[in-house]
Design an enzyme around this catalytic site. Structure first.
Site, PDB file in Angstrom:
ATOM      1  N   LEU A 127       0.845  -1.198   0.000  1.00 41.42           N
ATOM      2  CA  LEU A 127       0.000   0.000   0.000  1.00 41.42           C
ATOM      3  C   LEU A 127       0.877   1.243   0.000  1.00 41.42           C
ATOM      4  CD1 LEU A 127      -2.757   1.451   0.312  1.00 41.42           C
ATOM      5  CD2 LEU A 127      -2.492   1.172   2.786  1.00 41.42           C
ATOM      6  N   HIS A 231       6.463   2.805  12.338  1.00 43.92           N
ATOM      7  CA  HIS A 231       7.028   4.031  11.784  1.00 43.92           C
ATOM      8  C   HIS A 231       5.961   5.127  11.827  1.00 43.92           C
ATOM      9  CE1 HIS A 231       8.810   6.739   8.789  1.00 43.92           C
ATOM     10  NE2 HIS A 231       9.938   6.061   8.908  1.00 43.92           N
TER      11      HIS A 231
END
Length: 342
Positions: A127, A231
């Site tokens: 994605l 992240h």
């Protein structure tokens, strides 16, 4: 209008651009021409299979295209069943207890055990939405349309779906977790190891990775701190998947320690709440809510966000949406509300 469709060989340059812009740690989209072309060819083969009785080696790769300009603005994929040919590794977070009743000492210690527990499950992957288009809920569409595809073609996918979340790394692509592994077991930096895995060269993992459980408390504090963390750029994607019912069951990436989340496909919110109804092309009132809508084709799959009117036994969509979806009166579409998952 932005339309999600199967990738084609003509999209190679755009996919390469996405790979470059995705940066370090995006294992499923390495900057490698041969691999990217193989992924496109493999996706073409998967979409061409009209009859599939069970999940296998198929890898479905889609792009989001701006139909006004022809520009590809993002990509998104689904692996039908991971680990059937190449081993699919994770660390599983466990616990062992060291207890001495006589000395009145009790220590519960975390462990990391190398495993292949997710072999055969489906994976939401690859994605990526380019920066200028991260608005107007485009990211939500590019992720969640895959759940409509899985709902429509259930026999192509496993009962369980997972998604690997990118773990913590710095601006140079260095992972605190990998730093410890590199120092003690490997002689390569994080970006090289991540790249090799991305292009399918995984033999070194089995050859060099510690086979016995690792005591978490023996890792440096900076490595311990990132176990199961994502992240910063990945937080929105994780929140969206959590709202769909995905949860981390104690599995993390072997390189950056990012969490892997899972859900039963039948219990994914967008799968459970999606509807499948025939189309009537007509006028749609401006106050109608927006939906993620897809057709029910494989090779000619299309998905968009659009306003529609749910009339319980059919849906009304306007001519522009119908043209984008390549449907006519009487054809079926599957849809789910765009704002139903945050």
């Amino acid at each position: 209008m932005l339309v999600v469709r199967p990738i084609t060989p003509q999209d190679y340059a755009a996919l390469y651009t996405c790979a470059v812009e995705s940066g370090h740690g995006f294992t499923s989209l390495p900057v490698d021409e041969a691999l990217l072309r193989r992924r496109i060819a493999r996706a073409q083969e998967a979409f061409a299979r009209e009859q599939v009785s069970e999940p296998g080696e198929e890898g479905y790769l889609f792009v989001m295209e701006d139909t006004d300009t022809g520009e590809v603005v993002g990509c998104s994929g689904i692996e039908a069943a991971v680990g059937l040919t190449d081993a699919f590794y994770h660390y599983h977070i466990g616990k062992v207890v060291h207890h001495s009743k006589e000395l009145d000492i009790y220590n519960a210690l975390g462990t990391l055990t190398l495993c292949n527990d997710y072999t055969g499950v489906s994976e939401l992957c690859t994605l990526f939405l380019r920066e200028p288009f991260r608005k107007n809920m485009n990211g939500r569409v590019l992720s969640r349309f895959r759940m409509l595809f899985m709902a429509e073609f259930r026999n192509r996918f496993s009962d369980i779906a997972i998604a690997e979340m990118r773990g913590v790394s710095d601006e140079n692509g260095e992972s605190p977790f990998w730093g410890w592994l590199q120092q003690n077991f490997f002689s390569m930096d994080f970006t090289q190891a991540d790249y090799l895995t991305g292009i399918g060269e995984k033999t070194f993992v089995y050859e060099l990775m510690p086979k016995l459980p690792i005591y978490v408390q023996l890792l440096p504090p900076e490595a311990q701190a990132v176990i199961g963390q994502v992240h910063d750029n990945t937080r929105p994607a994780l929140r969206m998947l959590q709202s769909e019912g995905f949860r981390c069951r104690g599995y993390i990436d072997i390189f950056d320690a990012g969490p892997t989340v899972e859900a039963e496909v039948s219990n994914i919110k967008s799968v459970r709440e999606s509807k499948r109804l025939p189309v009537v092309i007509g006028e749609v009132a401006k106050d109608k809510p927006r939906f993620i809508v897809c057709n029910t084709k494989v090779a000619e799959f299309r998905a968009i966000q659009a306003q529609l009117s749910d009339e319980h036994d059919h849906v009304i969509i306007d001519a522009e949406a119908a043209a984008a979806l390549r449907v006519q009166d009487g054809d079926y579409v599957r849809f789910v509300t765009l704002t139903g998952a945050n």
